[in-house]
Design a protein around this motif. Structure first.
Motif, PDB file in Angstrom:
ATOM      1  N   SER A 153      46.261 -29.827  55.640  1.00 26.14           N
ATOM      2  CA  SER A 153      47.559 -30.199  55.360  1.00 26.14           C
ATOM      3  C   SER A 153      47.614 -31.596  54.560  1.00 26.14           C
ATOM      4  N   TYR A 154      46.714 -32.665  54.939  1.00 30.94           N
ATOM      5  CA  TYR A 154      47.081 -33.805  53.989  1.00 30.94           C
ATOM      6  C   TYR A 154      46.357 -33.677  52.837  1.00 30.94           C
ATOM      7  N   THR A 155      45.622 -32.635  52.546  1.00 35.33           N
ATOM      8  CA  THR A 155      45.283 -32.533  51.048  1.00 35.33           C
ATOM      9  C   THR A 155      46.285 -31.969  50.533  1.00 35.33           C
ATOM     10  N   SER A 156      46.862 -30.874  51.069  1.00 37.77           N
ATOM     11  CA  SER A 156      48.188 -30.045  50.250  1.00 37.77           C
ATOM     12  C   SER A 156      49.114 -31.163  50.047  1.00 37.77           C
ATOM     13  N   SER A 157      49.506 -32.098  51.110  1.00 45.40           N
ATOM     14  CA  SER A 157      50.711 -32.761  51.014  1.00 45.40           C
ATOM     15  C   SER A 157      50.683 -34.092  49.848  1.00 45.40           C
ATOM     16  N   LEU A 158      49.208 -34.321  49.765  1.00 44.39           N
ATOM     17  CA  LEU A 158      48.897 -35.248  48.740  1.00 44.39           C
ATOM     18  C   LEU A 158      49.072 -34.536  47.330  1.00 44.39           C
ATOM     19  N   ILE A 159      48.767 -33.504  47.208  1.00 45.30           N
ATOM     20  CA  ILE A 159      49.019 -32.561  45.791  1.00 45.30           C
ATOM     21  C   ILE A 159      50.722 -32.616  45.673  1.00 45.30           C
ATOM     22  N   TRP A 160      51.340 -31.969  46.684  1.00 47.16           N
ATOM     23  CA  TRP A 160      52.553 -31.853  46.598  1.00 47.16           C
ATOM     24  C   TRP A 160      53.393 -33.294  46.284  1.00 47.16           C
ATOM     25  N   CYS A 161      52.948 -34.418  47.147  1.00 56.30           N
ATOM     26  CA  CYS A 161      53.612 -35.592  46.778  1.00 56.30           C
ATOM     27  C   CYS A 161      53.595 -36.208  45.663  1.00 56.30           C
ATOM     28  N   ALA A 162      52.175 -36.122  45.078  1.00 54.45           N
ATOM     29  CA  ALA A 162      51.903 -36.531  43.741  1.00 54.45           C
ATOM     30  C   ALA A 162      52.807 -35.895  42.563  1.00 54.45           C
ATOM     31  N   LEU A 163      52.768 -34.419  42.631  1.00 53.00           N
ATOM     32  CA  LEU A 163      53.762 -33.533  41.622  1.00 53.00           C
ATOM     33  C   LEU A 163      55.165 -34.165  41.719  1.00 53.00           C
ATOM     34  N   TYR A 164      55.640 -34.429  42.983  1.00 52.47           N
ATOM     35  CA  TYR A 164      57.130 -34.701  43.008  1.00 52.47           C
ATOM     36  C   TYR A 164      57.385 -35.983  42.532  1.00 52.47           C
ATOM     37  N   PHE A 165      56.252 -36.936  42.946  1.00 55.47           N
ATOM     38  CA  PHE A 165      56.659 -38.525  42.689  1.00 55.47           C
ATOM     39  C   PHE A 165      56.410 -38.490  41.101  1.00 55.47           C
ATOM     40  N   ALA A 166      55.490 -37.964  40.405  1.00 53.35           N
ATOM     41  CA  ALA A 166      54.962 -38.031  39.027  1.00 53.35           C
ATOM     42  C   ALA A 166      56.339 -37.509  38.296  1.00 53.35           C
ATOM     43  N   PHE A 167      56.937 -36.347  38.860  1.00 54.23           N
ATOM     44  CA  PHE A 167      58.341 -35.588  38.172  1.00 54.23           C
ATOM     45  C   PHE A 167      59.294 -36.926  38.220  1.00 54.23           C
ATOM     46  N   GLY A 168      59.531 -37.560  39.104  1.00 57.37           N
ATOM     47  CA  GLY A 168      60.514 -38.279  39.275  1.00 57.37           C
ATOM     48  C   GLY A 168      60.198 -39.554  38.237  1.00 57.37           C
ATOM     49  N   ARG A 169      58.801 -40.171  38.222  1.00 63.38           N
ATOM     50  CA  ARG A 169      58.409 -41.318  37.544  1.00 63.38           C
ATOM     51  C   ARG A 169      58.483 -40.987  35.984  1.00 63.38           C
ATOM     52  N   PHE A 170      57.962 -40.068  35.638  1.00 60.44           N
ATOM     53  CA  PHE A 170      57.596 -39.636  34.043  1.00 60.44           C
ATOM     54  C   PHE A 170      58.721 -38.598  33.751  1.00 60.44           C
ATOM     55  N   ILE A 171      58.844 -37.496  34.208  1.00 57.14           N
ATOM     56  CA  ILE A 171      59.736 -36.236  33.555  1.00 57.14           C
ATOM     57  C   ILE A 171      60.950 -36.817  33.663  1.00 57.14           C
ATOM     58  N   LEU A 172      61.512 -37.245  34.831  1.00 56.50           N
ATOM     59  CA  LEU A 172      63.106 -37.278  35.065  1.00 56.50           C
ATOM     60  C   LEU A 172      63.476 -38.593  34.071  1.00 56.50           C
ATOM     61  N   VAL A 173      62.779 -39.567  34.279  1.00 53.29           N
ATOM     62  CA  VAL A 173      62.988 -40.837  33.375  1.00 53.29           C
ATOM     63  C   VAL A 173      63.174 -40.505  32.046  1.00 53.29           C
ATOM     64  N   THR A 174      62.247 -39.502  31.342  1.00 52.52           N
ATOM     65  CA  THR A 174      62.270 -39.083  30.082  1.00 52.52           C
ATOM     66  C   THR A 174      63.644 -38.291  29.894  1.00 52.52           C
TER      67      THR A 174
END
Length: 200
Positions: free
Chosen positions: A135-156
């Motif tokens: 669960s913690y590994t899966s949550s890390l991947i999930w969180c990283a994807l959505y965090f990166a989406f907000g930080r890089f793709i959404l800003v762009t």
């Protein structure tokens, strides 16, 4: 807007407030975790420090899933009796029956199931170590994807809108909506066919 709520929580309680919001938010706030983490990622581009913001989001998510797992493990029987008629619990049971422990890998990417499946795994007395590793590994991947989406793709995307590329963005959104519509209908027709075959 959710980013304004994030700023308010950060101003009043710091990064610990973001952690508590994501941990206890499933019991109090109706805002989906996806929206919160995307907002935190977006704000990390200017308002927040990226590493503490990501850490607060990630540890808040795993604290929430761990809480539901422990609820299932130590108070599962009475709670399950009250919740078993809910559709998310039925879906969670089917997912575990079909995929076993691997259901914990997939559930992070589905709202509702993200907490229902850890709870059900707790009722089935899955060991904490196995739960944590998966669960913690899966949550890390999930969180990283959505965090990166907000930080890089959404800003762009916002910058593109500010540069008057709204037509391109509109076309992309329309295309996604059309594809989603056809996929949804395709899946519905497939379920109907399977139900007809099963009952005939």
């Amino acid at each position: 807007m959710e980013w304004e709520m994030v700023i308010s929580v950060l101003y009043d309680f710091g990064y610990g407030g973001l952690f508590l919001w994501l941990w206890l938010g499933m019991f109090i706030f109706p805002v989906p975790n996806e929206v919160i983490v995307i907002s935190i990622g977006w704000l990390s581009g200017g308002y927040l420090e990226a590493i503490p913001a990501f850490a607060a989001a990630y540890f808040g998510i795993i604290a929430a899933t761990t809480t539901t797992f422990l609820l299932g493990r130590f108070a599962g029987a009475p709670l399950l009796g009250k919740l078993k008629s809910r559709s998310v619990i039925k879906k969670g049971k089917k997912m575990i029956d079909d995929h076993g422990t691997y259901a914990l890998v997939f559930c992070s990417f589905f709202a509702g199931l993200r907490h229902a499946i850890p709870f059900l795994c707790g009722t089935r007395k899955l060991s904490y170590v196995t739960f944590a590793i998966v669960s913690y590994t899966s949550s890390l991947i999930w969180c990283a994807l959505y965090f990166a989406f907000g930080r890089f793709i959404l800003v762009t995307g916002i910058e593109n809108l500010q540069q008057h590329n709204i037509y391109i963005v509109s076309i992309v959104v329309f295309a996604i909506a059309v594809v989603g519509f056809f996929v949804k209908n395709l899946l519905r027709n497939k379920r109907d066919d399977e139900a007809t075959t099963y009952t005939s």
